[in-house]
Scaffold this active site. Structure first.
Site, PDB file in Angstrom:
ATOM      1  N   ASN A 127       0.819  -1.219   0.000  1.00  0.00           N
ATOM      2  CA  ASN A 127       0.000   0.000   0.000  1.00  0.00           C
ATOM      3  C   ASN A 127       0.849   1.263   0.000  1.00  0.00           C
ATOM      4  OD1 ASN A 127       0.642  -0.860   2.673  1.00  0.00           O
ATOM      5  ND2 ASN A 127      -0.906   0.491   3.544  1.00  0.00           N
ATOM      6  N   GLU A 136       0.413   5.452   0.611  1.00  0.00           N
ATOM      7  CA  GLU A 136      -0.431   6.579   1.032  1.00  0.00           C
ATOM      8  C   GLU A 136       0.356   7.863   0.818  1.00  0.00           C
ATOM      9  OE1 GLU A 136      -2.385   3.839   4.593  1.00  0.00           O
ATOM     10  OE2 GLU A 136      -1.250   5.642   5.102  1.00  0.00           O
ATOM     11  N   HIS A 179      -4.173   0.706  -2.530  1.00  0.00           N
ATOM     12  CA  HIS A 179      -4.157  -0.491  -1.695  1.00  0.00           C
ATOM     13  C   HIS A 179      -3.209  -1.533  -2.281  1.00  0.00           C
ATOM     14  CE1 HIS A 179      -8.043   0.380   0.678  1.00  0.00           C
ATOM     15  NE2 HIS A 179      -7.578   1.495   0.169  1.00  0.00           N
ATOM     16  N   GLU A 214      -3.640  -4.609  -2.846  1.00  0.00           N
ATOM     17  CA  GLU A 214      -4.276  -5.447  -3.864  1.00  0.00           C
ATOM     18  C   GLU A 214      -4.335  -4.718  -5.207  1.00  0.00           C
ATOM     19  OE1 GLU A 214      -5.353  -4.679  -0.852  1.00  0.00           O
ATOM     20  OE2 GLU A 214      -6.537  -6.255   0.070  1.00  0.00           O
ATOM     21  N   CYS A 254     -10.400  -4.979   1.897  1.00  0.00           N
ATOM     22  CA  CYS A 254     -11.530  -4.116   2.221  1.00  0.00           C
ATOM     23  C   CYS A 254     -12.568  -4.177   1.106  1.00  0.00           C
ATOM     24  CB  CYS A 254     -11.055  -2.684   2.426  1.00  0.00           C
ATOM     25  SG  CYS A 254     -10.633  -1.858   0.882  1.00  0.00           S
ATOM     26  N   CYS A 290     -11.515  -2.805  -2.315  1.00  0.00           N
ATOM     27  CA  CYS A 290     -10.695  -3.705  -3.135  1.00  0.00           C
ATOM     28  C   CYS A 290     -11.518  -4.858  -3.693  1.00  0.00           C
ATOM     29  CB  CYS A 290      -9.526  -4.261  -2.331  1.00  0.00           C
ATOM     30  SG  CYS A 290      -8.199  -3.065  -2.166  1.00  0.00           S
TER      31      CYS A 290
END
Lengths: 312, 312
Positions: free
Chosen positions: B78, B80, B91, B93, B118, B121
């Site tokens: 991930n 950010e 993310h 994924e 989540c 995703c």
């Protein structure tokens, strides 16, 4: 270009009277008068809700109707914004939740939707204080969040304090304007022309104080001043999965639509209140969004800091 | 500030050699040599993948490892972005999927993740051509998308043409530069200093042509030029649920990280190619994001139009 007229079609005016919610008394009266169950009434509200949608990109209308812990009913519809990236979109389920939040609801019992809630919305609803009990109705079935998003990523996967208030719980972020911002707001308040901006600054501050930002700890609020002087506001709503979060401009736009703002181009001023030097900052993105949907709006940013008493 | 160093910790260098993928031959050799099953090898790659994450806001590291239809393995982590709204986040994924896509994979068989995927995703993966067969492993179990996101909102809920190529299928958007853009790129190509910008324009155009935008029909691509002259690119990846879509700046950043770009501040030029007057436009949002993560980068936007032969 963007017509946000909320006038409902004739067939539904009788039930909704142009409103996005029905009080608990009105709900009880309607059920009594027409012999309707709660589910039947919710289901009847989906189509009128979807007719309030403004899907400028997809043309795909979504309507949602929910019942709060108080017994009042709330509508939601999807809003999309032409000429902006798709992540600016607001889903009907998110609209409904902000509607209930702004009416002071502390829980949502059930939401009926015109289409299967997407993964983004199922994740967003995971923030609710009532995530374990809320039910969703669509396509003829009724489901819990556990059934729609099994083994979900939860607030508790990120939050270390088990007593953190969740979404729809009262929020209280002890913020105050920075000395610079405070002086600027005082000056605005004392000049006749800019007094509405000072009022909006206080409204945005209040939204930041009650916003839901347990993950970044960067609360933020927006207030919108329309041509007619009306003020509409909203605070950021974060998601543990980050991306489903609703930025404060979006929640303020929902508030403006709820209040009957006909088009975004009637926005005159937008005030953003956010933390100085925060890990999450909305100023640039808010400006970029307004350039497309309300090009004549003036954006003013006031910074806040954690109140002295709340430190250490 | 943002350190994207991809040097893996000593414990994992042996397996990964600093790469974000393992060829099918390498996978077979590792399985043979160490007597590992596919699942065991995938599982071993999760922690090294998570160590490549750059969660500047949450400090929550997520790692993912997947195996493609070709037998190659791909990592994801991930990313950010500090000082930007949370919807800019990528993310693990999503990173993994773009990694596989950029390596030419036409399917993903299984993804192992360090945390429950989540809802955002799960919805994003619904775009895959292999959505019915892909499996996710986490928390000791293995699940289909049907189990993780039952009764999901699908591409077919919005797409009218059942033959629309899905994500990981080859995409071909017949776009050409507008006459103005074409002339500008030609001028750049003929001047020594700006020749890299002309190369980036062609790279971004190619990304737009192969991007996945079946919903808005607004394909878009980005190319990033680093200090060392290297060019990295990505195209928009849309989601039927709109918000989980990955903007082209994000997929280009993933490409740059895959190629070993140490920090975003080494970005010199960013070229965005998008439709003139499209319903979805990325220019403003891309500029706002770059101001925070690569303030010295220059953004150049070239417009495209549908190629004549593709019209009517």
């Amino acid at each position: 270009l963007v017509d946000l007229s909320r006038s409902a079609p004739p067939s539904t005016v009788g039930v909704l009277g142009g409103q996005f919610s029905l009080s608990a008394d009105r709900v009880a009266a309607l059920q009594n008068e027409h012999g309707l169950s709660e589910d039947e009434l919710l289901s009847m509200l989906i189509t009128p809700a979807s007719e309030l949608a403004r899907p400028r990109i997809s043309s795909f209308h979504v309507g949602a109707a929910g019942i709060g812990a108080s017994g009042a009913m709330y509508l939601g519809c999807n809003l999309e914004f032409a000429r902006l990236p798709l992540y600016n979109s607001i889903h009907a389920e998110q609209f409904l939740l902000v509607n209930a939040l702004h009416c002071g609801e502390r829980g949502i019992r059930k939401v009926a939707v015109s289409a299967a809630p997407c993964g983004h919305c199922r994740q967003f609803y995971t923030e609710l204080n009532c995530a374990e009990t809320i039910r969703f109705s669509f396509s003829g079935g009724t489901y819990s969040l556990g059934q729609l998003l099994p083994m979900r990523f939860r607030p508790s996967d990120l939050l270390t304090d088990p007593n953190t208030p969740l979404l729809l719980d009262p929020q209280c972020n002890p913020l105050e304007l920075t000395p610079d911002a405070k002086a600027k707001v005082s000056r605005l308040a004392s000049t006749g022309d800019d007094a509405p901006l000072a009022i909006a600054a206080h409204a945005a501050l209040e939204q930041a104080r009650t916003s839901y930002a347990p993950y970044s700890r960067c609360p933020a609020g927006v207030a919108i001043v329309a041509e007619d002087g009306s003020v509409h506001g909203g605070g950021v709503i974060e998601s543990a999965a980050f991306n489903p979060s609703l930025p404060p401009l979006q929640t303020a736009i929902i508030d403006a639509v709820l209040d009957g703002m006909p088009t975004y181009t009637t926005v005159r001023d937008v005030v953003l209140v956010e933390l100085e030097g925060g890990h999450v900052q909305h100023a640039g993105a808010t400006r970029a969004a307004l350039e497309q949907i309300a090009p004549d709006a003036r954006l003013t940013v006031f910074h806040v800091q954690w109140a002295e008493a709340s430190k250490g």
